[in-house]
Design an enzyme around this catalytic site. Structure first.
Site, PDB file in Angstrom:
ATOM      1  N   ARG A 171       0.806  -1.237   0.000  1.00 17.86           N
ATOM      2  CA  ARG A 171       0.000   0.000   0.000  1.00 17.86           C
ATOM      3  C   ARG A 171       0.832   1.277   0.000  1.00 17.86           C
ATOM      4  O   ARG A 171       0.350   2.345   0.357  1.00 17.86           O
ATOM      5  CB  ARG A 171      -0.975   0.026   1.174  1.00 17.86           C
ATOM      6  CG  ARG A 171      -1.992  -1.106   1.100  1.00 17.86           C
ATOM      7  CD  ARG A 171      -3.200  -0.839   1.975  1.00 17.86           C
ATOM      8  NE  ARG A 171      -4.078  -1.974   1.930  1.00 17.86           N
ATOM      9  CZ  ARG A 171      -3.930  -3.057   2.711  1.00 17.86           C
ATOM     10  NH1 ARG A 171      -2.961  -3.109   3.610  1.00 17.86           N
ATOM     11  NH2 ARG A 171      -4.759  -4.055   2.595  1.00 17.86           N
ATOM     12  N   ARG A 218      -2.414  23.364 -15.235  1.00 22.27           N
ATOM     13  CA  ARG A 218      -1.513  22.307 -15.710  1.00 22.27           C
ATOM     14  C   ARG A 218      -1.618  22.088 -17.222  1.00 22.27           C
ATOM     15  O   ARG A 218      -0.713  21.556 -17.845  1.00 22.27           O
ATOM     16  CB  ARG A 218      -1.821  20.993 -14.990  1.00 22.27           C
ATOM     17  CG  ARG A 218      -0.685  20.521 -14.086  1.00 22.27           C
ATOM     18  CD  ARG A 218      -0.961  19.099 -13.617  1.00 22.27           C
ATOM     19  NE  ARG A 218      -0.449  18.887 -12.291  1.00 22.27           N
ATOM     20  CZ  ARG A 218       0.303  17.848 -11.919  1.00 22.27           C
ATOM     21  NH1 ARG A 218       0.606  16.914 -12.789  1.00 22.27           N
ATOM     22  NH2 ARG A 218       0.731  17.725 -10.694  1.00 22.27           N
ATOM     23  N   GLU A 227      11.095  19.142 -24.544  1.00 22.37           N
ATOM     24  CA  GLU A 227      10.360  19.598 -23.349  1.00 22.37           C
ATOM     25  C   GLU A 227      11.048  20.825 -22.728  1.00 22.37           C
ATOM     26  O   GLU A 227      10.382  21.697 -22.163  1.00 22.37           O
ATOM     27  CB  GLU A 227      10.230  18.473 -22.314  1.00 22.37           C
ATOM     28  CG  GLU A 227       9.586  17.175 -22.835  1.00 22.37           C
ATOM     29  CD  GLU A 227       8.068  17.240 -23.053  1.00 22.37           C
ATOM     30  OE1 GLU A 227       7.440  18.256 -22.703  1.00 22.37           O
ATOM     31  OE2 GLU A 227       7.515  16.249 -23.580  1.00 22.37           O
ATOM     32  N   HIS A 276       1.257  19.138 -27.341  1.00 18.78           N
ATOM     33  CA  HIS A 276       0.941  17.728 -27.103  1.00 18.78           C
ATOM     34  C   HIS A 276      -0.378  17.267 -27.710  1.00 18.78           C
ATOM     35  O   HIS A 276      -0.562  16.076 -27.936  1.00 18.78           O
ATOM     36  CB  HIS A 276       0.929  17.423 -25.602  1.00 18.78           C
ATOM     37  CG  HIS A 276       2.304  17.305 -25.016  1.00 18.78           C
ATOM     38  ND1 HIS A 276       3.195  18.363 -24.994  1.00 18.78           N
ATOM     39  CD2 HIS A 276       2.963  16.261 -24.437  1.00 18.78           C
ATOM     40  CE1 HIS A 276       4.328  17.962 -24.421  1.00 18.78           C
ATOM     41  NE2 HIS A 276       4.207  16.694 -24.073  1.00 18.78           N
ATOM     42  N   ASN A 284       0.654  21.082 -21.654  1.00 16.70           N
ATOM     43  CA  ASN A 284       0.197  20.291 -22.784  1.00 16.70           C
ATOM     44  C   ASN A 284       0.481  20.960 -24.129  1.00 16.70           C
ATOM     45  O   ASN A 284       0.152  20.424 -25.176  1.00 16.70           O
ATOM     46  CB  ASN A 284      -1.310  20.056 -22.625  1.00 16.70           C
ATOM     47  CG  ASN A 284      -1.676  18.626 -22.906  1.00 16.70           C
ATOM     48  OD1 ASN A 284      -0.837  17.737 -22.784  1.00 16.70           O
ATOM     49  ND2 ASN A 284      -2.908  18.412 -23.312  1.00 16.70           N
ATOM     50  N   HIS A 342       8.656  10.678 -28.607  1.00 21.24           N
ATOM     51  CA  HIS A 342       7.704  11.627 -28.038  1.00 21.24           C
ATOM     52  C   HIS A 342       8.121  13.086 -28.283  1.00 21.24           C
ATOM     53  O   HIS A 342       7.322  13.899 -28.749  1.00 21.24           O
ATOM     54  CB  HIS A 342       7.561  11.356 -26.533  1.00 21.24           C
ATOM     55  CG  HIS A 342       6.686  12.315 -25.824  1.00 21.24           C
ATOM     56  ND1 HIS A 342       5.318  12.306 -25.949  1.00 21.24           N
ATOM     57  CD2 HIS A 342       6.979  13.350 -24.988  1.00 21.24           C
ATOM     58  CE1 HIS A 342       4.807  13.278 -25.212  1.00 21.24           C
ATOM     59  NE2 HIS A 342       5.797  13.925 -24.611  1.00 21.24           N
ATOM     60  N   HIS A 398       0.745  14.323 -29.585  1.00 24.99           N
ATOM     61  CA  HIS A 398       0.345  12.945 -29.253  1.00 24.99           C
ATOM     62  C   HIS A 398      -0.294  12.264 -30.460  1.00 24.99           C
ATOM     63  O   HIS A 398      -0.062  11.080 -30.711  1.00 24.99           O
ATOM     64  CB  HIS A 398      -0.667  12.929 -28.098  1.00 24.99           C
ATOM     65  CG  HIS A 398      -0.014  12.925 -26.747  1.00 24.99           C
ATOM     66  ND1 HIS A 398      -0.589  13.558 -25.665  1.00 24.99           N
ATOM     67  CD2 HIS A 398       1.134  12.375 -26.303  1.00 24.99           C
ATOM     68  CE1 HIS A 398       0.209  13.393 -24.611  1.00 24.99           C
ATOM     69  NE2 HIS A 398       1.259  12.682 -24.973  1.00 24.99           N
ATOM     70  N   LYS A 404       8.318  23.622 -14.653  1.00 25.57           N
ATOM     71  CA  LYS A 404       7.271  22.605 -14.505  1.00 25.57           C
ATOM     72  C   LYS A 404       6.779  22.561 -13.054  1.00 25.57           C
ATOM     73  O   LYS A 404       5.573  22.479 -12.796  1.00 25.57           O
ATOM     74  CB  LYS A 404       7.742  21.217 -14.956  1.00 25.57           C
ATOM     75  CG  LYS A 404       6.625  20.181 -14.750  1.00 25.57           C
ATOM     76  CD  LYS A 404       6.780  18.861 -15.460  1.00 25.57           C
ATOM     77  CE  LYS A 404       5.571  17.968 -15.119  1.00 25.57           C
ATOM     78  NZ  LYS A 404       5.698  16.595 -15.613  1.00 25.57           N
ATOM     79  N   LYS A 420       3.469  11.688 -11.002  1.00 25.47           N
ATOM     80  CA  LYS A 420       2.613  10.737 -11.726  1.00 25.47           C
ATOM     81  C   LYS A 420       3.391   9.454 -11.959  1.00 25.47           C
ATOM     82  O   LYS A 420       4.517   9.482 -12.446  1.00 25.47           O
ATOM     83  CB  LYS A 420       2.215  11.305 -13.090  1.00 25.47           C
ATOM     84  CG  LYS A 420       1.185  12.419 -13.039  1.00 25.47           C
ATOM     85  CD  LYS A 420       0.745  12.729 -14.461  1.00 25.47           C
ATOM     86  CE  LYS A 420      -0.005  14.024 -14.569  1.00 25.47           C
ATOM     87  NZ  LYS A 420      -0.235  14.417 -15.970  1.00 25.47           N
ATOM     88  N   GLU A 466      -5.143  27.022  -8.738  1.00 25.22           N
ATOM     89  CA  GLU A 466      -5.813  27.407  -9.978  1.00 25.22           C
ATOM     90  C   GLU A 466      -6.039  26.165 -10.817  1.00 25.22           C
ATOM     91  O   GLU A 466      -5.218  25.834 -11.644  1.00 25.22           O
ATOM     92  CB  GLU A 466      -4.914  28.348 -10.791  1.00 25.22           C
ATOM     93  CG  GLU A 466      -4.532  29.607 -10.085  1.00 25.22           C
ATOM     94  CD  GLU A 466      -3.539  30.391 -10.944  1.00 25.22           C
ATOM     95  OE1 GLU A 466      -3.931  30.762 -12.057  1.00 25.22           O
ATOM     96  OE2 GLU A 466      -2.412  30.589 -10.517  1.00 25.22           O
TER      97      GLU A 466
END
Ligand SMILES: NC(=O)c1ccc[n+]([C@@H]2O[C@H](COP(=O)([O-])OP(=O)(O)OC[C@H]3O[C@@H](n4cnc5c(N)ncnc54)[C@H](O)[C@@H]3O)[C@@H](O)[C@H]2O)c1
Ligand SMILES: [Zn+2]
Length: 385
Positions: A138, A260, A202, A267, A264, A283, A271, A246, A160, A256
């Site tokens: 966990r 985020r 990036e 992207h 993008n 990518h 993508h 970032k 993430k 706000e």
């Protein structure tokens, strides 16, 4: 970015001690300095002390960089405290099967809750090892040592974690912040040139969305970085400022909601180009093409100042990333990959678009702009130029 003290065991030799730069983020810090990986042992043992340490890496990175890290950690914790788990390299292996293999190994070796996971590798290892850390018993602490430029400036910032499934990328995962990120640009020396350029996409993006001076610095250093000349204070500074941009967005998004989305930029089209190319483009290469076309779209919609698209295209070209769609790529396949063929015919496609280099469009707290499918098609076919 606050430059802070020197790594723990700097000798008093003639050389000035390497200083690290530190970016604070959601309760932990990202430390950036060439050579800081040599201090990984003491840093890990102090930020995430544990009974056992499991280093997760991929075969390529392990063959190049595992041994010094293992030794540095072993010198602090004792060799018997360390377990290593190695997965095959590549996006194909960011899977539930590899997640199961690593967790099964930890269980077989009797790792308890007082285990710290150390992710040593690019974004694939970071996402997978982070997901192991998020879920093992966990959740246990973890530390990231990113070894690609993309992982340093992007994947290791924001917490993430996750794996891919047959239905798509990153569909199973969790937010799990690491105890620390140790970013050593010297590790990028062994990275293939194409991968170094890939990460620069990036870095350039961060300049376009937030900071013109950062973009200038990136363009100034691009050639050296692509060539593998990554051991300088300027490179440390560039990577730290890219992370800081970032990190700033990630932090502000807590209040706000929606900001985020600016990350993008490039992207939405990128993508789709990546998917439509069947991943023959990396990518960052696809995002580079996406940034050029989204900047053109921004100008054609009257969102961006005149000259913005040319500036973005110039920046992408200067780094040596592609600016045009591959000739064999079908524009309709790109549109379809945007999910825009049916559902967006009425409502349009939402994109994060620049107003000018260093500033993104914002309307009433919304950080995206709707565009009609026809407008997107026009820039992809060159009709808007
Ligand atoms: N979590 C996030 O917020 C986030 C953000 C962006 C991307 N990502 C994920 O990151 C992944 C892409 O990361 P990546 O571009 O680092 O790919 P990667 O981890 O596959 O690394 C690229 C290749 O470089 C090799 N490599 C890594 N470091 C090396 C080194 N120092 N020397 C020599 N070879 C080295 C790897 O073995 C691999 O073959 C994707 O899965 C993507 O979804 C996650
Ligand atoms: Zn990206």
């Amino acid at each position: 970015v606050t430059p802070t003290g020197a790594p723990s065991d700097t000798s008093a030799a003639g050389d000035a001690p390497p200083r690290w730069r530190e970016i604070a983020l959601l309760g932990y810090t990202v430390r950036v300095a060439r050579g800081i990986a040599a201090d990984a042992g003491s840093i890990i043992a102090s930020v995430a002390p544990a009974h056992r340490y499991a280093i997760v890496s991929d075969e390529t990175v392990a063959s190049l960089h595992l041994e010094p890290i293992r030794r540095a950690l072993g010198a602090t914790t004792g060799d018997e405290a360390i377990i290593t788990a190695t997965i095959p390299a590549g996006e194909h292996h960011k899977t539930r099967e590899q997640w199961a293999a690593v967790t099964d190994l930890l269980l077989a070796r009797g790792c308890g809750r007082d285990t710290t996971i150390v992710a040593l590798g690019g974004g694939v290892v970071g996402d997978l090892a982070g997901f192991v850390a998020a879920t093992y018993l966990r959740g246990v602490p973890w530390v990231q040592i990113p070894t690609t430029l993309l992982a340093m400036v992007d994947a290791s910032v924001g917490g993430k974690t996750g794996v891919d499934t047959a239905a798509g990328k990153n569909l199973v995962g969790a937010f799990h912040q690491p105890a620390c990120v140790i970013a050593d640009p010297a590790l990028l020396r062994t990275l293939p040139e194409r991968q170094r350029r890939n990460g620069l996409a990036e870095v350039v993006k961060h300049g376009i969305i937030a900071d013109r001076a950062h973009l200038e610095a990136a363009l100034h250093l691009a050639q050296a970085i692509v060539a593998g000349d990554v051991q300088s204070d300027d490179v440390d500074s560039l990577i730290a400022s890219s992370i800081a941009i970032k990190a700033d967005v990630v932090r502000r998004d807590e209040r706000e909601s929606g900001m985020r989305k600016v990350l993008n930029f490039g992207h939405t089209i990128g993508h789709a180009v990546e998917t439509a190319s069947a991943y023959s483009l990396l990518h960052g290469e696809a995002v580079a093409i996406g940034m050029v076309h989204e900047a053109r779209l921004a100008e054609s919609l009257g969102v961006a100042d005149a000259g913005t698209a040319a500036a973005v295209e110039g920046a992408v070209a200067r780094v040596g990333l592609p600016t045009a769609l591959p000739l064999d790529l079908d524009v309709e396949a790109v549109i379809a990959a945007m999910g825009a063929d049916k559902k967006a015919r009425r409502s349009g496609i939402e994109l994060a678009l620049p107003v000018r280099v260093g500033e993104m469009a914002e309307r009433a707290g919304e950080w995206s702009v709707p565009a009609a499918v026809g407008d997107v098609r026009a820039v992809l076919t060159g009709g808007a130029r």
